[in-house]
Every structure is written in structure tokens, then in C-alpha cells.
Design an enzyme around this catalytic site. Structure first.
Site, mmCIF file in Angstrom:
data_model
loop_
_atom_site.group_PDB
_atom_site.id
_atom_site.type_symbol
_atom_site.label_atom_id
_atom_site.label_comp_id
_atom_site.label_asym_id
_atom_site.label_seq_id
_atom_site.Cartn_x
_atom_site.Cartn_y
_atom_site.Cartn_z
ATOM 1 N N ASP A 102 -3.374 8.433 -0.992
ATOM 2 C CA ASP A 102 -3.734 7.404 -0.005
ATOM 3 C C ASP A 102 -5.195 6.983 -0.196
ATOM 4 O O ASP A 102 -5.519 5.783 -0.280
ATOM 5 C CB ASP A 102 -3.507 7.993 1.395
ATOM 6 C CG ASP A 102 -3.739 6.999 2.520
ATOM 7 O OD1 ASP A 102 -3.545 5.782 2.309
ATOM 8 O OD2 ASP A 102 -4.099 7.445 3.626
ATOM 9 N N HIS A 130 0.822 -1.217 0.000
ATOM 10 C CA HIS A 130 0.000 0.000 0.000
ATOM 11 C C HIS A 130 0.858 1.270 0.000
ATOM 12 O O HIS A 130 0.607 2.186 -0.788
ATOM 13 C CB HIS A 130 -0.949 -0.024 1.200
ATOM 14 C CG HIS A 130 -1.576 1.298 1.526
ATOM 15 N ND1 HIS A 130 -2.454 1.952 0.678
ATOM 16 C CD2 HIS A 130 -1.441 2.121 2.614
ATOM 17 C CE1 HIS A 130 -2.839 3.097 1.242
ATOM 18 N NE2 HIS A 130 -2.231 3.227 2.408
ATOM 19 N N GLU A 152 1.591 5.813 12.497
ATOM 20 C CA GLU A 152 0.222 5.413 12.872
ATOM 21 C C GLU A 152 0.136 3.916 13.156
ATOM 22 O O GLU A 152 -0.576 3.485 14.059
ATOM 23 C CB GLU A 152 -0.717 5.780 11.714
ATOM 24 C CG GLU A 152 -2.164 5.928 12.116
ATOM 25 C CD GLU A 152 -2.976 6.530 10.973
ATOM 26 O OE1 GLU A 152 -2.768 7.709 10.639
ATOM 27 O OE2 GLU A 152 -3.824 5.805 10.414
ATOM 28 N N ASP A 153 0.847 3.110 12.408
ATOM 29 C CA ASP A 153 0.602 1.665 12.436
ATOM 30 C C ASP A 153 1.774 0.786 12.858
ATOM 31 O O ASP A 153 1.655 -0.444 12.802
ATOM 32 C CB ASP A 153 0.123 1.200 11.037
ATOM 33 C CG ASP A 153 -1.234 1.783 10.684
ATOM 34 O OD1 ASP A 153 -2.017 2.058 11.613
ATOM 35 O OD2 ASP A 153 -1.503 1.992 9.489
ATOM 36 N N HIS A 198 3.932 7.162 5.231
ATOM 37 C CA HIS A 198 2.735 7.851 5.717
ATOM 38 C C HIS A 198 1.980 7.086 6.801
ATOM 39 O O HIS A 198 1.246 7.687 7.579
ATOM 40 C CB HIS A 198 1.801 8.257 4.557
ATOM 41 C CG HIS A 198 0.914 7.173 4.051
ATOM 42 N ND1 HIS A 198 1.290 6.301 3.057
ATOM 43 C CD2 HIS A 198 -0.347 6.803 4.397
ATOM 44 C CE1 HIS A 198 0.310 5.463 2.811
ATOM 45 N NE2 HIS A 198 -0.699 5.733 3.619
ATOM 46 N N ASP A 199 2.146 5.752 6.862
ATOM 47 C CA ASP A 199 1.460 4.981 7.907
ATOM 48 C C ASP A 199 2.428 4.425 8.948
ATOM 49 O O ASP A 199 2.015 3.644 9.810
ATOM 50 C CB ASP A 199 0.682 3.807 7.268
ATOM 51 C CG ASP A 199 -0.635 4.246 6.623
ATOM 52 O OD1 ASP A 199 -1.251 5.204 7.126
ATOM 53 O OD2 ASP A 199 -1.045 3.629 5.619
#
Ligand code: NDP
Ligand code: ZN
Length: 178
Positions: free
Chosen positions: A122, A35, A65-66, A61-62
Site C-alpha cells: 500500500d 489503487h 475505511e473508505d 484493504h480500503d
């Protein structure tokens, strides 16, 4: 011949390492890193973005967050500009989910135009995925609601990049939302 910078390759490797144990929600359980590579590729190949920090922030980008990566890690490894782009596209996971969803709509217009590019790419990758697959455990209603919510976010990101917005609008038309 243009070639990726050492920093770009390190960034790609860091994203692959940090997301290595994660899977997407599609029935095939694709590797999560696919992704973030898609998002960066959409920007570079489809939208023609040449700002390498934007392309690297897309790869990351994640990651805060993840994964267990922190903004401090990203800043130390990749610098303040990339870190601040990642910060702009990272949800606050201490908030409950519906609140995070509402904040994405409320805050989208306030972000920088470079962060808006990442947000558009995204959403485009997630919606392309949802056009093909219904995530594991999702009802059809939940899938439809995701398109409705994503359009509300995208509508706050308008006049940023016509190529990305046209691709998103094609999807919204197909879903009967435009
Ligand atoms: P989620 O936020 O739980 O899931 C969507 C997110 O998952 C994407 O934004 C993407 O985030 C990530 N993702 C991982 N794999 C995929 C994939 N294959 N395709 C697309 N995205 C993927 O969704 P919501 O909770 O928002 O659910 C959608 C809608 O349904 C919402 O409007 C919600 O109100 C409603 N709803 C929610 C319920 C719930 O239990 N939460 C129950 C019923 C309805 P990233 O890019 O950051 O990885
Ligand atoms: Zn994402």
C-alpha cells in the site's frame, strides 16, 4: 495453467463496485479501484506472493475505511481470515487524522506478517504515485512530509519482504531519506 478462483473474481468485482464513485487524489483523478488493484498486483507479480487470501485482502484493504462496507459484510462474503487481515490494515476513522497517523507508526510492528505485506505494498503504491504526481491541493511541503511519515511506518515493518523493502528503499534514497 493457474487461473483466478471464483472467490478472487468476486472480490475484485466487490472492490470495483464499492469504490465505483471514488477517485484518487492525483490530478487525473484516477478511479480509486486502480489503487487496490495495484496493491494486489504488486504483491502477486512483484513480490511473488501466492497466498490468495492476502491478495484478496489487498483488494479489500480500503473498502471498510473508505466505503459503506462493514467488517461484518466482508466476513459474511469472504470469510473470517480475509476479514481479520482487512481489520489489521484499516484505520479507525472515528479518531482524528494526526492521531491515526501516529497510530500507524505505533501499531505497525504489532501486526501479523501477512498484514505487513499489505501495508508495505500500500505504501509502495502511494509513494510511486506521489513520485509522479502532487495530489490536488497539496503543497510541496505536504508531499515531502508524506514520504517522511511513510518511512517511519515502513521502518516498523522491516524484515517482512526483501523485494518490497528494496523497492521502498529505492524511493526513500531518491527522496534523500536514506
Ligand atoms: P492524507 O492522508 O490526507 O493523504 C494521503 C493518503 O491519500 C494516502 O495514504 C492514500 O491513502 C490516499 N491517496 C489518494 N490518492 C492518492 C495519490 N494519488 N497518491 C498518494 N496517496 C493517495 O495525507 P496527509 O494528511 O498525511 O498529508 C501528508 C503529510 O503532510 C502528513 O505528514 C501531514 O502531517 C502533513 N500535512 C497535512 C496537512 C493536512 O491538512 N492534513 C496539512 C499540512 C501538512 P489510501 O491508500 O488509504 O487511499
Ligand atoms: Zn490504500
Amino acid at each position: 495453467m493457474p487461473h483466478p478462483s471464483k472467490k478472487f473474481m468476486e472480490c475484485l468485482q466487490y472492490a470495483a463496485h464499492k469504490h465505483r464513485d471514488q477517485r484518487r487524489k492525483d490530478p487525473q483523478e484516477s478511479p480509486y479501484v486502480n489503487h487496490v488493484i495495484n496493491v494486489s498486483t504488486i504483491l502477486a507479480v512483484e513480490a511473488g506472493i501466492e497466498d490468495e487470501n492476502v491478495l484478496m485482502a489487498a483488494l479489500l484493504h480500503d473498502v471498510v475505511e473508505d466505503t459503506d462496507a462493514s467488517f461484518a459484510d466482508v466476513e459474511e462474503l469472504f470469510g473470517g481470515d480475509i476479514c481479520s487481515l482487512v481489520r489489521e490494515v484499516t484505520d479507525d476513522k472515528t479518531l482524528e487524522k494526526q492521531q491515526r497517523k501516529r497510530l500507524q507508526i505505533a501499531n505497525a510492528a504489532k501486526t501479523s506478517s501477512r498484514a505487513k505485506l499489505i501495508k508495505l505494498a500500500d505504501k509502495l503504491d502511494n509513494l510511486r504515485d506521489l513520485q509522479i504526481n502532487t495530489p490536488r491541493g497539496w503543497t510541496e511541503e505536504r508531499r515531502v512530509q508524506y514520504f517522511v511519515w511513510a518511512k517511519q511506518v515502513v521502518d516498523q515493518l522491516r524484515a517482512t519482504n526483501s523485494i518490497l523493502e528494496e523497492e521502498l528503499d529505492k524511493i526513500f534514497k531518491e527522496q534523500g531519506l536514506l
